[in-house]
Design a protein around this motif. Structure first.
Motif, short mmCIF file in Angstrom:
data_model
loop_
_atom_site.label_atom_id
_atom_site.label_comp_id
_atom_site.label_asym_id
_atom_site.label_seq_id
_atom_site.Cartn_x
_atom_site.Cartn_y
_atom_site.Cartn_z
N LEU A 338 -79.49 -7.37 -25.22
CA LEU A 338 -79.21 -7.00 -23.33
C LEU A 338 -79.61 -8.59 -22.97
N PHE A 342 -77.74 -10.75 -20.24
CA PHE A 342 -77.65 -10.86 -18.90
C PHE A 342 -77.70 -12.94 -18.90
N SER A 347 -72.13 -11.80 -16.18
CA SER A 347 -73.05 -11.01 -17.01
C SER A 347 -72.62 -9.43 -15.77
N LEU A 349 -74.15 -7.17 -15.67
CA LEU A 349 -75.79 -7.55 -15.77
C LEU A 349 -76.83 -8.36 -14.87
N TYR A 350 -76.69 -9.35 -14.74
CA TYR A 350 -76.86 -10.70 -14.40
C TYR A 350 -77.12 -10.05 -12.63
#
Length: 820
Positions: A338, A342, A347, A349-350
């Protein structure tokens, strides 16, 4: 059972010894001084100021030497309120104290990394290597940065505590105490961004582990979470002396505005950076990676980490339930993945995380790996202990063969580039260019600059590989040897040429050699101060005692003088690095000049106020404050158009790397420095504003900021006048100032006047107060940057004092730390 048995004593001695290896040159009088090194350009001078203030009993809340003064204690870069820093720098000078603090935090990271690994049931051997493997991931520029190093022990401590909470091996009082001290101390002296990332990582690890084990009831989890929550809350309370002033200063700084997504993601983990799993981050491989990304935990240790990670992923893909004894391994692997996600470019997620409160203030996704790399170091320990089990999985073996193939190609690239002659490099370039042209590669990649351009670029690239990866540099030779030995050791195990115990012995030798080799290779960045250029900056050769007390100087475009003699390149030679150091010192590049008594118009601190940064940008916009832009010519033009701003800021001397011509700039001297005879020029600014004075004319003009004042005023030549935030202003008839004295944030004087304003050219920041004959009076903002008070007719004692954003000076006086 004794608390410290023989093994623990040996481990403690090993950690202390390795910590000494890391900072040994500093204890022998050598300084870290690479070209863009935060230790040399910021922390040595800043902590030297701090040590002098503590030992003389002066306030350290206000640093007068950068910009027009700045409350560095409220910024993330100082750690001035940390009790350990206060103790260390009350005894030692800034140089020695910096190394002592680094040593302490490095050893602390080793200790808690070991404890965290042992809480997983890992062997002592594997556990002892987790901390050193974690720290070698950091480039020397970052590991010698105290606020980063001060914080790195937090993530292993948090993982140790999480395991202690879930496994019921730690008492509640111990949990609260550990979290309160660790979170509190890292908030006071560390990097807030890393602190929050560490807390996020620990939370994710705990959540994933609970999910995988599926044994906790809500009531049980609630009961277990009480102690950690109390500990974190206590840690935040301990950190309030930093948190509160930082929150007060933040709205005034450029960091008050959330950076655009494009600006916030300029530094990420890119595809080429993954080569750093195999080689240390001082490897500069042109067109692949520029290094300085925390991914390297040792070549073989990294292979072991990948083995453990792939093993866990295959279990998930096959939808097999993770056995209870492997749930913690699964949680570590998932958290590591994970945090890597990030950090990578583009990304999602970032992007989602950057929309959350607090996280939106932070920049550069690759910094998630400041924390994430610890989990890879931890996975390496799992791989070391369980390699025999992991290799039984066919998918793991296939992935390892693919990875070893990539490692072998990289090894071939490095070794091969060392055996290429100039003739063969040119032949390869010509052949590669012809092939690319024939296959239409340039057209396919939309590269439209012409064949001649790309032919030359390809040739330059091959020569760069040959130069940068040369075995003449021991920093290339030794890691390449480690890469080769690691490949052979892993292949030998997979091909059953060695036993598991023989492999572990080889892995231990290779890993120990790696964690010793990396800090020792960094010794090349340590210099004796005399070798780095011990002379004070050029302006001090001409400044009088009055100049040092009343005026400032400006280091302008020193890099321009360097650029003419030393062209941009991937890697500087030793003589070129020596030249950079000497120019840095003689030009007084911020904040290096804090070693000397004359303040600067410019400086470096990311929390500096927008008003001050705007003024610095108007005067040429050096980039040390993270503000300003433009070519050398554009910035020179800005300075020449705004010399009056520099004069208003009290800048009397300009040390310039370029030639300047302006009626208010009088050439005083030039000096040729370094073996390259780089020219530095000294100019004197005519009629600068002194630090404290009574203006010739006062104008009442309200303004929201310095920028709005400067844009709207038609009289902005700043020839002794002051623009005050008062309308109407009290009558101003001038006067005389006598017996002026100044210390850190304390200015006293006698004023004789018929009624008028006294202006103090110190940055107008919350926390300043003023008194006339011991009666407090109100401050008025002056010229958008500074402050003034109205003094009635007569003779008076006047005092300006910086007391802190939350009156911290009173506490420091009660503690006896400030005696003036």
């Amino acid at each position: 059972m004794q608390l410290w048995n023989n093994t623990q004593v040996k481990l403690a001695a090993a950690f202390v010894g390795l910590g000494l290896v890391w900072v040994a040159p500093g204890f022998l009088g050598y300084a870290m001084h690479i070209t863009d090194h935060d230790a040399a350009l910021y922390y040595y001078p800043l902590f030297e100021f701090y040590a002098r203030a503590l030992q003389s009993g002066q306030s350290f809340l206000w640093v007068p030497g950068i910009f027009s003064g700045f409350p560095a204690y409220a910024s993330q870069v100082a750690g001035f309120l940390d009790p350990l820093n206060i103790l260390i720098f009350s005894i030692f000078d800034g140089f020695t104290g910096t190394h002592i603090r680094l040593f302490f935090d490095i050893v602390l990271t080793f200790v808690f990394s070991y404890l965290a690994a042992r809480s997983f049931g890992l062997s002592r051997t594997a556990s002892a290597l987790v901390g050193p493997s974690f720290l070698i991931a950091f480039h020397t520029r970052f590991l010698s940065n105290p606020i980063i190093t001060n914080t790195l022990f937090l993530i292993p401590l948090l993982i140790y505590v999480v395991n202690g909470v879930l496994d019921l091996t730690l008492r509640r009082r111990t949990i609260v105490a550990l979290l309160a001290l660790s979170v509190g101390s890292t908030l006071l002296a560390g990097y807030t961004q890393i602190v929050l990332y560490a807390l996020l990582a620990a939370s994710l690890y705990a959540g994933i582990r609970i999910f995988l084990e599926r044994v906790e009831s809500v009531r049980s989890l609630a009961s277990k979470s009480i102690a950690p929550l109390v500990g974190i809350i206590c840690g935040v309370v301990v950190g309030l002396p930093f948190i509160l002033p930082a929150l007060s200063l933040l709205p005034l700084s450029a960091r008050s505005e959330v950076a655009s997504y494009a600006d916030a993601t300029r530094k990420v983990i890119e595809l080429g950076d993954f080569t750093l799993i195999a080689v240390p981050d001082h490897f500069y491989i042109p067109y692949i990676t520029a290094g300085r990304k925390p991914l390297y935990v040792g070549t073989l240790w990294g292979l072991l980490a990948v083995t453990a990670c792939v093993y866990v992923v295959t279990r998930f893909v096959r939808k097999r339930k993770i056995p209870f004894d492997e749930s913690r391994l699964g949680a570590v692997a998932c958290t590591a993945i994970l945090f890597l996600l990030f950090s990578v470019a583009h990304s999602p997620l970032y992007y989602l995380l950057s929309k959350l409160p607090l996280f939106e203030l932070f920049r550069f996704p690759y910094r998630f790996m400041y924390v994430g790399v610890f989990f890879f170091a931890l996975l390496g320990a799992f791989g070391f202990d369980r390699i025999a089990m992991f290799l039984k999985d066919r998918i793991v073996r296939i992935c390892l063969y693919v990875l070893l193939g990539a490692y072998t190609l990289l090894l071939g690239l490095i070794v091969g580039s060392n055996f290429l002659s100039e003739r063969s490099i040119r032949f390869m370039a010509e052949t590669g260019h012809a092939l690319a042209s024939t296959l239409g590669v340039y057209h396919f990649l939309d590269m439209s600059k012409g064949d001649a351009h790309y032919a030359e670029a390809l040739e330059r690239a091959l020569f760069a590989y040959h130069e940068l990866l040369s075995f003449v540099d021991i920093g290339i030779l030794l890691p390449t040897a480690i890469l080769g030995f690691s490949i052979v050791a892993m292949l030998a195990l997979m091909r059953n040429k060695v036993t598991v115990s023989e492999f572990k012995y080889a892995a231990l030798v290779i890993s120990c050699a790696t964690v010793l080799m990396i800090p020792i290779l960094r010794y090349e960045h340590f210099y004796l101060p005399t070798q780095a250029g011990a002379a004070p900056h050029l302006a001090l050769d001409y400044a009088s005692l009055e100049d040092m007390q009343q005026y400032r100087f400006y280091s302008f475009l020193a890099n321009a003088s360097l650029g003419n003699a030393i062209p941009p390149q991937y890697k500087l030679s030793r003589p070129e690095m020596d030249a950079v150091k000497e120019v840095t010192v003689r030009a007084g590049v911020p904040n290096y000049h804090l070693h000397h008594p004359m303040g600067s118009v410019d400086g470096y601190d990311q929390f500096q106020t927008v008003d001050m940064l705007t003024a610095v940008e108007a005067a040429g916009g050096e980039l040390y404050a993270g503000y300003g832009s433009g070519t050398y010519a554009e910035r020179t033009d800005r300075l020449l158009q705004n010399v009056e701003v520099l004069a208003m800021m009290g800048g009397k001397y300009v040390i310039s790397g370029v030639e300047l011509s302006h009626p208010r700039l009088v050439f005083r001297a030039s000096e040729r420095v370094t073996k390259y005879e780089i020219v530095l020029r000294l100019y004197e600014v005519q009629n600068p504003y002194p630090r404290v004075f009574m203006p010739s004319v006062v104008y009442g003009e309200f303004h929201e900021s310095f920028a709005s004042l400067y844009a709207s005023s038609s009289r902005r030549n700043f020839e002794g006048e002051a623009y005050l935030d008062c309308e109407p202003c009290a009558p101003h008839q001038g006067g005389i100032i006598r017996n002026y004295t100044s210390k850190n944030g304390l200015h006293t004087m006698e004023v004789e006047t018929k009624g008028g304003y006294v202006m103090l050219s110190e940055a107008y920041t919350p926390g300043w107060r003023a008194w006339i004959n011991d009666t407090e009076t109100s401050l008025v903002r002056a010229n958008g940057l500074y402050m003034a008070i109205h003094v009635p007719a007569g003779k008076h004692q006047v005092r300006f004092e910086y007391q802190g954003l939350h009156n911290e000076l009173r506490v420091l006086k009660l503690l006896g730390l400030v005696r003036d």
